[in-house]
Design a protein around this motif. Structure first.
Motif, PDB file in Angstrom:
ATOM      1  N   MET A   1      43.330  38.414  48.691  1.00 14.31           N
ATOM      2  CA  MET A   1      43.220  39.867  48.803  1.00 14.31           C
ATOM      3  C   MET A   1      41.989  40.212  49.628  1.00 14.31           C
ATOM      4  O   MET A   1      40.930  39.616  49.458  1.00 14.31           O
ATOM      5  CB  MET A   1      43.121  40.502  47.414  1.00 14.31           C
ATOM      6  CG  MET A   1      43.142  42.025  47.458  1.00 14.31           C
ATOM      7  SD  MET A   1      43.631  42.772  45.902  1.00 14.31           S
ATOM      8  CE  MET A   1      42.153  42.507  44.946  1.00 14.31           C
ATOM      9  N   ASN A   2      42.125  41.155  50.547  1.00 10.95           N
ATOM     10  CA  ASN A   2      41.029  41.582  51.401  1.00 10.95           C
ATOM     11  C   ASN A   2      40.291  42.762  50.774  1.00 10.95           C
ATOM     12  O   ASN A   2      40.904  43.775  50.426  1.00 10.95           O
ATOM     13  CB  ASN A   2      41.540  41.991  52.782  1.00 10.95           C
ATOM     14  CG  ASN A   2      42.079  40.813  53.556  1.00 10.95           C
ATOM     15  OD1 ASN A   2      41.712  39.668  53.297  1.00 10.95           O
ATOM     16  ND2 ASN A   2      42.948  41.076  54.521  1.00 10.95           N
TER      17      ASN A   2
ATOM     18  N   SER B   1      48.961  34.824  46.250  1.00 12.72           N
ATOM     19  CA  SER B   1      50.228  34.580  46.959  1.00 12.72           C
ATOM     20  C   SER B   1      50.809  35.857  47.530  1.00 12.72           C
ATOM     21  O   SER B   1      51.683  35.822  48.392  1.00 12.72           O
ATOM     22  CB  SER B   1      51.242  33.924  46.019  1.00 12.72           C
ATOM     23  OG  SER B   1      51.451  34.716  44.875  1.00 12.72           O
ATOM     24  N   GLN B   2      50.321  37.035  47.060  1.00 13.50           N
ATOM     25  CA  GLN B   2      50.756  38.291  47.661  1.00 13.50           C
ATOM     26  C   GLN B   2      50.237  38.417  49.082  1.00 13.50           C
ATOM     27  O   GLN B   2      50.740  39.191  49.879  1.00 13.50           O
ATOM     28  CB  GLN B   2      50.258  39.474  46.816  1.00 13.50           C
ATOM     29  CG  GLN B   2      50.891  39.554  45.433  1.00 13.50           C
ATOM     30  CD  GLN B   2      50.320  40.683  44.625  1.00 13.50           C
ATOM     31  OE1 GLN B   2      49.197  41.125  44.826  1.00 13.50           O
ATOM     32  NE2 GLN B   2      51.098  41.175  43.681  1.00 13.50           N
ATOM     33  N   THR B   3      49.165  37.682  49.381  1.00 18.15           N
ATOM     34  CA  THR B   3      48.548  37.757  50.699  1.00 18.15           C
ATOM     35  C   THR B   3      48.833  36.511  51.535  1.00 18.15           C
ATOM     36  O   THR B   3      49.074  36.602  52.725  1.00 18.15           O
ATOM     37  CB  THR B   3      47.029  37.933  50.553  1.00 18.15           C
ATOM     38  OG1 THR B   3      46.771  39.065  49.731  1.00 18.15           O
ATOM     39  CG2 THR B   3      46.372  38.150  51.909  1.00 18.15           C
ATOM     40  N   TYR B   4      48.806  35.336  50.905  1.00 22.70           N
ATOM     41  CA  TYR B   4      48.960  34.080  51.620  1.00 22.70           C
ATOM     42  C   TYR B   4      50.258  33.359  51.238  1.00 22.70           C
ATOM     43  O   TYR B   4      50.787  33.556  50.145  1.00 22.70           O
ATOM     44  CB  TYR B   4      47.780  33.151  51.314  1.00 22.70           C
ATOM     45  CG  TYR B   4      46.424  33.698  51.687  1.00 22.70           C
ATOM     46  CD1 TYR B   4      46.179  34.189  52.963  1.00 22.70           C
ATOM     47  CD2 TYR B   4      45.379  33.715  50.768  1.00 22.70           C
ATOM     48  CE1 TYR B   4      44.936  34.686  53.317  1.00 22.70           C
ATOM     49  CE2 TYR B   4      44.128  34.200  51.109  1.00 22.70           C
ATOM     50  CZ  TYR B   4      43.914  34.686  52.382  1.00 22.70           C
ATOM     51  OH  TYR B   4      42.692  35.172  52.726  1.00 22.70           O
TER      52      TYR B   4
ATOM     53  N   HIS C   1      42.969  45.729  50.920  1.00 19.48           N
ATOM     54  CA  HIS C   1      43.712  46.026  49.701  1.00 19.48           C
ATOM     55  C   HIS C   1      42.871  46.793  48.684  1.00 19.48           C
ATOM     56  O   HIS C   1      43.402  47.577  47.903  1.00 19.48           O
ATOM     57  CB  HIS C   1      44.216  44.723  49.061  1.00 19.48           C
ATOM     58  CG  HIS C   1      45.016  43.878  50.009  1.00 19.48           C
ATOM     59  ND1 HIS C   1      44.501  42.786  50.671  1.00 19.48           N
ATOM     60  CD2 HIS C   1      46.302  43.983  50.412  1.00 19.48           C
ATOM     61  CE1 HIS C   1      45.433  42.250  51.433  1.00 19.48           C
ATOM     62  NE2 HIS C   1      46.535  42.955  51.306  1.00 19.48           N
ATOM     63  N   LEU C   2      41.569  46.550  48.692  1.00 17.79           N
ATOM     64  CA  LEU C   2      40.667  47.191  47.735  1.00 17.79           C
ATOM     65  C   LEU C   2      39.356  47.515  48.443  1.00 17.79           C
ATOM     66  O   LEU C   2      38.814  46.671  49.174  1.00 17.79           O
ATOM     67  CB  LEU C   2      40.405  46.246  46.555  1.00 17.79           C
ATOM     68  CG  LEU C   2      39.442  46.718  45.465  1.00 17.79           C
ATOM     69  CD1 LEU C   2      39.980  47.949  44.746  1.00 17.79           C
ATOM     70  CD2 LEU C   2      39.187  45.587  44.462  1.00 17.79           C
ATOM     71  N   ALA C   3      38.841  48.744  48.235  1.00 19.59           N
ATOM     72  CA  ALA C   3      37.612  49.165  48.911  1.00 19.59           C
ATOM     73  C   ALA C   3      36.608  49.714  47.910  1.00 19.59           C
ATOM     74  O   ALA C   3      36.946  50.557  47.086  1.00 19.59           O
ATOM     75  CB  ALA C   3      37.923  50.222  49.967  1.00 19.59           C
TER      76      ALA C   3
ATOM     77  N   LEU D   1      39.133  33.521  45.576  1.00 23.13           N
ATOM     78  CA  LEU D   1      40.160  33.519  46.620  1.00 23.13           C
ATOM     79  C   LEU D   1      40.170  34.811  47.432  1.00 23.13           C
ATOM     80  O   LEU D   1      40.893  34.922  48.410  1.00 23.13           O
ATOM     81  CB  LEU D   1      41.541  33.291  45.998  1.00 23.13           C
ATOM     82  CG  LEU D   1      41.783  31.939  45.346  1.00 23.13           C
ATOM     83  CD1 LEU D   1      43.192  31.864  44.790  1.00 23.13           C
ATOM     84  CD2 LEU D   1      41.537  30.796  46.306  1.00 23.13           C
ATOM     85  N   TRP D   2      39.390  35.795  47.018  1.00 23.04           N
ATOM     86  CA  TRP D   2      39.349  37.046  47.766  1.00 23.04           C
ATOM     87  C   TRP D   2      38.524  36.876  49.037  1.00 23.04           C
ATOM     88  O   TRP D   2      37.610  36.043  49.108  1.00 23.04           O
ATOM     89  CB  TRP D   2      38.738  38.153  46.918  1.00 23.04           C
ATOM     90  CG  TRP D   2      39.617  38.641  45.799  1.00 23.04           C
ATOM     91  CD1 TRP D   2      40.809  38.128  45.401  1.00 23.04           C
ATOM     92  CD2 TRP D   2      39.358  39.749  44.921  1.00 23.04           C
ATOM     93  NE1 TRP D   2      41.316  38.830  44.343  1.00 23.04           N
ATOM     94  CE2 TRP D   2      40.454  39.829  44.015  1.00 23.04           C
ATOM     95  CE3 TRP D   2      38.316  40.671  44.806  1.00 23.04           C
ATOM     96  CZ2 TRP D   2      40.523  40.807  43.026  1.00 23.04           C
ATOM     97  CZ3 TRP D   2      38.383  41.630  43.816  1.00 23.04           C
ATOM     98  CH2 TRP D   2      39.482  41.705  42.941  1.00 23.04           C
ATOM     99  N   THR D   3      38.848  37.673  50.045  1.00 22.57           N
ATOM    100  CA  THR D   3      38.097  37.686  51.299  1.00 22.57           C
ATOM    101  C   THR D   3      37.334  39.008  51.392  1.00 22.57           C
ATOM    102  O   THR D   3      37.928  40.077  51.233  1.00 22.57           O
ATOM    103  CB  THR D   3      39.031  37.551  52.512  1.00 22.57           C
ATOM    104  OG1 THR D   3      39.781  36.334  52.388  1.00 22.57           O
ATOM    105  CG2 THR D   3      38.233  37.516  53.811  1.00 22.57           C
ATOM    106  N   PHE D   4      36.030  38.929  51.653  1.00 20.83           N
ATOM    107  CA  PHE D   4      35.182  40.123  51.639  1.00 20.83           C
ATOM    108  C   PHE D   4      34.738  40.505  53.046  1.00 20.83           C
ATOM    109  O   PHE D   4      34.366  39.658  53.852  1.00 20.83           O
ATOM    110  CB  PHE D   4      33.956  39.888  50.752  1.00 20.83           C
ATOM    111  CG  PHE D   4      34.317  39.592  49.320  1.00 20.83           C
ATOM    112  CD1 PHE D   4      34.641  40.616  48.447  1.00 20.83           C
ATOM    113  CD2 PHE D   4      34.362  38.288  48.861  1.00 20.83           C
ATOM    114  CE1 PHE D   4      35.000  40.345  47.138  1.00 20.83           C
ATOM    115  CE2 PHE D   4      34.723  38.003  47.554  1.00 20.83           C
ATOM    116  CZ  PHE D   4      35.039  39.042  46.682  1.00 20.83           C
ATOM    117  N   PHE D   5      34.780  41.815  53.299  1.00 19.46           N
ATOM    118  CA  PHE D   5      34.310  42.378  54.560  1.00 19.46           C
ATOM    119  C   PHE D   5      33.248  43.416  54.231  1.00 19.46           C
ATOM    120  O   PHE D   5      33.506  44.346  53.468  1.00 19.46           O
ATOM    121  CB  PHE D   5      35.467  43.015  55.337  1.00 19.46           C
ATOM    122  CG  PHE D   5      36.563  42.055  55.688  1.00 19.46           C
ATOM    123  CD1 PHE D   5      36.511  41.338  56.875  1.00 19.46           C
ATOM    124  CD2 PHE D   5      37.638  41.849  54.827  1.00 19.46           C
ATOM    125  CE1 PHE D   5      37.523  40.435  57.200  1.00 19.46           C
ATOM    126  CE2 PHE D   5      38.647  40.950  55.144  1.00 19.46           C
ATOM    127  CZ  PHE D   5      38.587  40.235  56.331  1.00 19.46           C
TER     128      PHE D   5
END
Length: 231
Positions: free
Chosen positions: A1-2, A123-126, A48-50, A26-30
């Protein structure tokens, strides 16, 4: 999840990323320090989440939240603020904010809000191949591992896995492994003050203390020792 983290205070960004990374590896952070940077990220990544701080230079977090809705109507927004203002609450309702966090962020409150995400599968993302590969990396990051080793574990051709990894994760296998090791090292530096830098390097799979320190400074802008002292 981004996940997008928007705050103009570097220490606040580091704190929330540290807390989230420890719970959701497993989350990716920006990260962004203003709405302009955040807008650029959201044009190139599906967020997906901010987490949006309200008080920012230029456009406020709430104003950016409205803008974000036009880019991605499905994003979930959590407001982070030190202010308690009814006008802010009204604006938040209008843009569909799912929750609030007050500063300073309390770990139990953060994870209470995010409890529903524990069941959200990466798995919703990858794809299943990349999910399996990430799990192997997270289990074996302290070892001397290569892309070939990961490919053997997930029963895939190394060249194919390399391409799929970059396509789905957005960075190469080696870049991801370094980032994951550095994030783990940051936690160990703070949680184990009696460990030497060499101990940290070895525990995170780096071949030497010098190599670890060089990469850490390249990624974080400071040495491991300076990071430990500053925190």
């Amino acid at each position: 999840m981004n996940v997008l983290l928007l705050d103009d205070e570097p220490l606040e960004l580091e704190q929330i990323e540290y807390l989230l990374q420890s719970k959701f590896p497993l989350w990716t952070f920006f990260k962004a320090s203003d709405a302009v940077q955040a807008h650029s990220i959201c044009l190139n990544q599906t967020i997906h989440l901010a987490f949006l701080d309200i008080n920012l230079p230029g456009k406020s977090g709430l104003e950016f939240g409205e803008e974000l809705r036009t880019i991605n109507s499905h994003v979930e927004i959590i407001i982070v603020t030190a202010c308690q203002d009814f006008n802010y609450a009204q604006q938040s309702i209008r843009i569909g904010v799912v929750d609030y966090l007050t500063k300073p962020i309390i770990e139990s409150e953060l994870f209470g809000i995010l409890s529903k995400y524990k069941e959200i599968h990466v798995s919703q993302t990858y794809s299943s191949l990349i999910v399996s590969s990430l799990k192997v990396i997270h289990d074996r990051y302290s070892e001397k591992i290569s892309l070939t080793d990961i490919a053997a574990d997930v029963h895939a051709n190394p060249t194919y896995l390399s391409r799929k990894f970059h396509e789905e994760v957005g960075i190469s296998f080696s870049e991801y492994l370094i980032q994951y090791r550095i994030q783990t090292a940051k936690r160990l530096l703070l949680d184990n003050p009696n460990w030497t830098i060499s101990d940290i390097a070895e525990s995170c799979g780096f071949s030497s203390q010098n190599y670890f320190s060089t990469l850490f400074r390249k990624v974080e802008g400071i040495s491991p020792k300076e990071f430990r002292l500053n925190e």
